[in-house]
Design a protein around this motif. Structure first.
Motif, PDB file in Angstrom:
ATOM      1  N   LEU A 275       0.788  -1.158   0.056  1.00 50.65           N
ATOM      2  CA  LEU A 275       0.116   0.053   0.015  1.00 50.65           C
ATOM      3  C   LEU A 275       0.854   1.332  -0.123  1.00 50.65           C
ATOM      4  CD1 LEU A 275      -2.636  -1.156   2.515  1.00 50.65           C
ATOM      5  CD2 LEU A 275      -3.093  -0.754   0.145  1.00 50.65           C
ATOM      6  N   ILE A 276       2.019   1.217   0.735  1.00 51.39           N
ATOM      7  CA  ILE A 276       2.821   2.652   1.144  1.00 51.39           C
ATOM      8  C   ILE A 276       3.744   2.799  -0.141  1.00 51.39           C
ATOM      9  CG2 ILE A 276       2.319   2.560   3.541  1.00 51.39           C
ATOM     10  CD1 ILE A 276       5.420   1.667   3.677  1.00 51.39           C
TER      11      ILE A 276
ATOM     12  N   PRO B   7      -0.146   4.336  -7.583  1.00 54.59           N
ATOM     13  CA  PRO B   7       0.606   5.325  -6.848  1.00 54.59           C
ATOM     14  C   PRO B   7       0.760   4.688  -5.252  1.00 54.59           C
ATOM     15  CG  PRO B   7      -1.473   5.983  -6.813  1.00 54.59           C
ATOM     16  CD  PRO B   7      -1.352   4.970  -7.669  1.00 54.59           C
ATOM     17  N   ALA B   8       1.763   5.509  -4.458  1.00 56.09           N
ATOM     18  CA  ALA B   8       1.919   5.144  -3.091  1.00 56.09           C
ATOM     19  C   ALA B   8       0.775   5.733  -2.419  1.00 56.09           C
ATOM     20  CB  ALA B   8       3.179   5.478  -2.527  1.00 56.09           C
ATOM     21  N   TYR B   9       0.333   4.859  -1.433  1.00 58.36           N
ATOM     22  CA  TYR B   9      -0.754   5.487  -0.479  1.00 58.36           C
ATOM     23  C   TYR B   9       0.127   5.975   0.653  1.00 58.36           C
ATOM     24  CZ  TYR B   9      -4.666   2.870  -2.792  1.00 58.36           C
ATOM     25  OH  TYR B   9      -5.481   2.709  -3.875  1.00 58.36           O
ATOM     26  N   SER B  10      -0.638   6.795   1.426  1.00 58.85           N
ATOM     27  CA  SER B  10      -0.273   7.413   2.687  1.00 58.85           C
ATOM     28  C   SER B  10      -0.136   6.344   3.649  1.00 58.85           C
ATOM     29  CB  SER B  10      -0.815   8.702   3.064  1.00 58.85           C
ATOM     30  OG  SER B  10      -2.096   8.394   3.435  1.00 58.85           O
ATOM     31  N   HIS B  11       0.771   6.633   4.847  1.00 57.15           N
ATOM     32  CA  HIS B  11       0.673   5.701   5.937  1.00 57.15           C
ATOM     33  C   HIS B  11      -0.683   5.654   6.520  1.00 57.15           C
ATOM     34  CE1 HIS B  11       1.872   3.881   9.558  1.00 57.15           C
ATOM     35  NE2 HIS B  11       1.202   4.785  10.297  1.00 57.15           N
ATOM     36  N   GLU B  12      -1.235   6.766   6.537  1.00 57.52           N
ATOM     37  CA  GLU B  12      -2.753   6.807   7.389  1.00 57.52           C
ATOM     38  C   GLU B  12      -3.644   6.120   6.433  1.00 57.52           C
ATOM     39  OE1 GLU B  12       0.027  10.019   8.792  1.00 57.52           O
ATOM     40  OE2 GLU B  12      -0.665   9.455   6.712  1.00 57.52           O
ATOM     41  N   GLN B  13      -3.803   6.408   5.011  1.00 55.18           N
ATOM     42  CA  GLN B  13      -4.672   5.363   4.235  1.00 55.18           C
ATOM     43  C   GLN B  13      -4.447   4.139   4.433  1.00 55.18           C
ATOM     44  OE1 GLN B  13      -3.240   7.617   0.605  1.00 55.18           O
ATOM     45  NE2 GLN B  13      -5.627   8.196   0.243  1.00 55.18           N
ATOM     46  N   ALA B  14      -2.968   3.575   4.382  1.00 60.81           N
ATOM     47  CA  ALA B  14      -2.983   2.304   4.601  1.00 60.81           C
ATOM     48  C   ALA B  14      -3.343   1.438   5.805  1.00 60.81           C
ATOM     49  CB  ALA B  14      -1.199   2.007   4.630  1.00 60.81           C
ATOM     50  N   VAL B  15      -3.054   2.402   6.969  1.00 64.32           N
ATOM     51  CA  VAL B  15      -3.639   2.144   8.194  1.00 64.32           C
ATOM     52  C   VAL B  15      -5.162   1.860   8.107  1.00 64.32           C
ATOM     53  CG1 VAL B  15      -4.179   2.619  10.758  1.00 64.32           C
ATOM     54  CG2 VAL B  15      -1.787   2.980   9.853  1.00 64.32           C
TER      55      VAL B  15
ATOM     56  N   LEU C   1       0.891  -0.617  16.719  1.00 59.47           N
ATOM     57  CA  LEU C   1       2.045  -0.642  16.343  1.00 59.47           C
ATOM     58  C   LEU C   1       2.442   0.231  15.241  1.00 59.47           C
ATOM     59  CD1 LEU C   1       3.066  -4.328  16.943  1.00 59.47           C
ATOM     60  CD2 LEU C   1       3.962  -2.523  18.244  1.00 59.47           C
ATOM     61  N   SER C   2       1.206   1.042  14.836  1.00 60.82           N
ATOM     62  CA  SER C   2       1.450   1.539  13.273  1.00 60.82           C
ATOM     63  C   SER C   2       2.530   2.456  13.176  1.00 60.82           C
ATOM     64  CB  SER C   2       0.044   2.242  12.945  1.00 60.82           C
ATOM     65  OG  SER C   2      -0.315   3.363  14.034  1.00 60.82           O
TER      66      SER C   2
ATOM     67  N   PRO D  40       4.295  -0.848 -22.158  1.00 60.26           N
ATOM     68  CA  PRO D  40       3.570   0.401 -22.288  1.00 60.26           C
ATOM     69  C   PRO D  40       3.140   0.745 -20.920  1.00 60.26           C
ATOM     70  CG  PRO D  40       2.408  -1.260 -23.257  1.00 60.26           C
ATOM     71  CD  PRO D  40       3.673  -1.875 -23.176  1.00 60.26           C
ATOM     72  N   MET D  41       3.327   1.876 -20.480  1.00 59.63           N
ATOM     73  CA  MET D  41       2.718   2.401 -18.955  1.00 59.63           C
ATOM     74  C   MET D  41       1.504   2.649 -18.964  1.00 59.63           C
ATOM     75  SD  MET D  41       5.467   2.388 -17.047  1.00 59.63           S
ATOM     76  CE  MET D  41       5.278   3.822 -15.621  1.00 59.63           C
ATOM     77  N   GLU D  42       0.712   2.090 -17.942  1.00 60.92           N
ATOM     78  CA  GLU D  42      -0.879   2.253 -17.531  1.00 60.92           C
ATOM     79  C   GLU D  42      -0.862   2.507 -16.057  1.00 60.92           C
ATOM     80  OE1 GLU D  42      -4.853   0.081 -17.980  1.00 60.92           O
ATOM     81  OE2 GLU D  42      -3.275  -0.517 -19.285  1.00 60.92           O
ATOM     82  N   ARG D  43      -1.370   3.754 -15.713  1.00 59.49           N
ATOM     83  CA  ARG D  43      -1.435   3.949 -14.175  1.00 59.49           C
ATOM     84  C   ARG D  43      -2.767   3.405 -13.792  1.00 59.49           C
ATOM     85  NH1 ARG D  43       2.645   5.242 -10.698  1.00 59.49           N
ATOM     86  NH2 ARG D  43       3.434   6.857 -12.077  1.00 59.49           N
ATOM     87  N   ILE D  44      -2.774   2.503 -12.970  1.00 61.97           N
ATOM     88  CA  ILE D  44      -4.067   2.145 -12.347  1.00 61.97           C
ATOM     89  C   ILE D  44      -3.808   2.116 -11.037  1.00 61.97           C
ATOM     90  CG2 ILE D  44      -4.611   0.877 -14.422  1.00 61.97           C
ATOM     91  CD1 ILE D  44      -3.977  -1.491 -13.174  1.00 61.97           C
ATOM     92  N   GLU D  45      -4.932   1.974 -10.063  1.00 65.84           N
ATOM     93  CA  GLU D  45      -4.810   2.074  -8.474  1.00 65.84           C
ATOM     94  C   GLU D  45      -5.151   0.689  -7.932  1.00 65.84           C
ATOM     95  OE1 GLU D  45      -5.700   4.871  -6.085  1.00 65.84           O
ATOM     96  OE2 GLU D  45      -5.180   6.303  -7.573  1.00 65.84           O
ATOM     97  N   LEU D  46      -3.979  -0.092  -7.914  1.00 67.88           N
ATOM     98  CA  LEU D  46      -3.905  -1.561  -7.384  1.00 67.88           C
ATOM     99  C   LEU D  46      -3.010  -1.479  -6.160  1.00 67.88           C
ATOM    100  CD1 LEU D  46      -3.992  -3.863 -10.333  1.00 67.88           C
ATOM    101  CD2 LEU D  46      -5.694  -3.417  -8.939  1.00 67.88           C
ATOM    102  N   THR D  47      -3.219  -2.281  -5.374  1.00 71.87           N
ATOM    103  CA  THR D  47      -2.376  -2.241  -4.229  1.00 71.87           C
ATOM    104  C   THR D  47      -1.388  -3.351  -4.301  1.00 71.87           C
ATOM    105  OG1 THR D  47      -3.661  -4.291  -3.240  1.00 71.87           O
ATOM    106  CG2 THR D  47      -3.931  -1.971  -2.482  1.00 71.87           C
TER     107      THR D  47
END
Length: 396
Positions: free
Chosen positions: A315-316, A323-331, A353-354, A383-390
């Motif tokens: 996630l991070i 893209p990278a998620y923020s620490h808070e989003q990952a939590v 422990l976050s 080819p690059m393709e930006r998608i939202e996967l973890t």
């Protein structure tokens, strides 16, 4: 040929007796062959023994005022620095019970008064040789223990290097960067240490188990070496058919570790944990994971730990397909997966422990040049393709 147990140089003998004539007699008898120290009382004897140069043998009179020989021996035996000095009692007493008391306290022998010079010399010589033998064996055992420790450490270092090399095979083909392995190792260790006192986990999460889990964790994605590049390096979303192939990395990883285990003659917990983690880290608490759809506690404990660690790091971390998620989003995502994706108690521990997870992520952060080089390498081929996967293993 000289025996290694024979004294080299003059040994030191301490004679303890409250009668000056007896001290003079014993000194005259022994000083030709040994260094002789004399003590007219038990208190003085203990002072001499406490000095820098300890005697190799003590001849100790029993009947002395203030502190008798029994008490001197008790104090010698109580002190770890002097308990190994052999003590021979000098006594005019002949009762068997008196001898028994001294021997039970730790005396190695008795010499009765009036002394027989030949007997004194023979027994002093024999007990000094016995002491030298004990000292030689103790030193030899210490040397062997050090050698075993050194070789064990060398083997452990070799094992760790081999594990890292094997894990790097998967890394060089995947779009994850090198420090992912270190981060997931430390996440798992931190989580496991926190859960050591939890009633559900304390029996299994021993110090030895946690150390072995830490060592085996880098192999969790070793099966990716068997996934075709067109799937493993695809920057876009996988088709259902491609995803089914991607899922086989768990089985491929387990089978590779089984192959490595074949031929070993001893049961090694390292292989157990490595197989569990590689095969089951994509299982979910509610049974919706793969490869077997295991539910709850049927998922191995080590794999449940890796599930939390691996998803948090995915996630991070920035990937070419997300893209990278923020620490808070990952939590928050992991919190939402409590009882569905993850073991509820592990999520509770993770939430506690976050901030430690955040610190580990910062400590082993990927270098920006390395990340950009990885993006460029993949972009040159696909080819690059930006998608939202973890992660490539599954979308959240």
């Amino acid at each position: 040929m000289n025996s290694p147990f024979a004294p080299s140089g003059k040994c030191t003998v301490l004679v303890v007796d409250d009668t000056p004539d007896n001290l003079s007699l014993m000194s005259d008898l022994l000083r030709t062959d040994y260094k002789v120290k004399l003590a007219p009382s038990g208190e003085r004897a203990l002072q001499i023994v406490a000095g820098d140069s300890k005697p190799d043998l003590i001849l100790l009179d029993i009947m002395m005022p203030d502190m008798d020989g029994y008490e001197v021996l008790r104090r010698l035996q109580f002190n770890p620095d002097t308990e190994d000095i052999p003590v021979i009692f000098l006594t005019a007493m002949s009762a068997a019970e008196d001898e028994s008391i001294g021997l039970e306290l730790g005396a190695v022998d008795y010499i009765t008064k009036p002394i027989n010079p030949a007997i004194v010399m023979a027994r002093v010589r024999n007990h000094l040789q016995l002491k030298r033998a004990r000292d030689f064996l103790a030193q030899h055992n210490h040397f062997l223990e050090q050698e075993v420790a050194n070789r064990t450490r060398a083997m452990a270092e070799l094992q760790d290097a081999t594990i890292r090399a094997m894990a790097s095979l998967a890394e060089t083909r995947d779009n994850e960067t090198g420090n992912h392995i270190r981060r997931t190792q430390h996440y798992m260790e931190t989580l496991a240490r926190h859960l050591q006192n939890h009633p559900r986990f304390k029996d299994e999460l021993t110090d030895a188990a946690i150390e072995t889990i830490f060592k085996s964790a880098p192999l969790h994605d070793i099966g990716k070496v068997g996934i075709p590049d067109r799937i493993l390096l695809k920057p876009g979303k996988l088709t259902p058919e491609e995803f089914e192939i991607m899922k086989t990395h768990t089985t491929l990883g387990r089978d590779a570790i089984i192959a490595a285990e074949t031929g070993t003659t001893q049961d090694n917990p390292f292989f157990r944990y490595a197989k569990e983690i590689a095969y089951s880290h994509q299982e979910k608490w509610d049974g919706s994971g793969y490869p077997e759809g295991l539910v709850g506690n049927t998922i191995p404990l080590s794999a449940r730990l890796m599930a939390v660690a691996d998803v948090y790091d995915a996630l991070i971390s920035e990937r070419v397909y997300k893209p990278a998620y923020s620490h808070e989003q990952a939590v928050e995502i992991i919190r939402d997966g409590r009882g569905s994706h993850f073991d509820p108690d592990m999520v509770d521990a993770f939430l506690t422990l976050s901030e430690e997870f955040r610190r580990i992520a910062q400590q082993f952060a990927d270098a920006e040049p390395a990340r950009l080089a990885e993006v460029d390498r993949l972009a040159a081929d696909l080819p690059m393709e930006r998608i939202e996967l973890t992660s490539r293993e599954e979308p959240l």
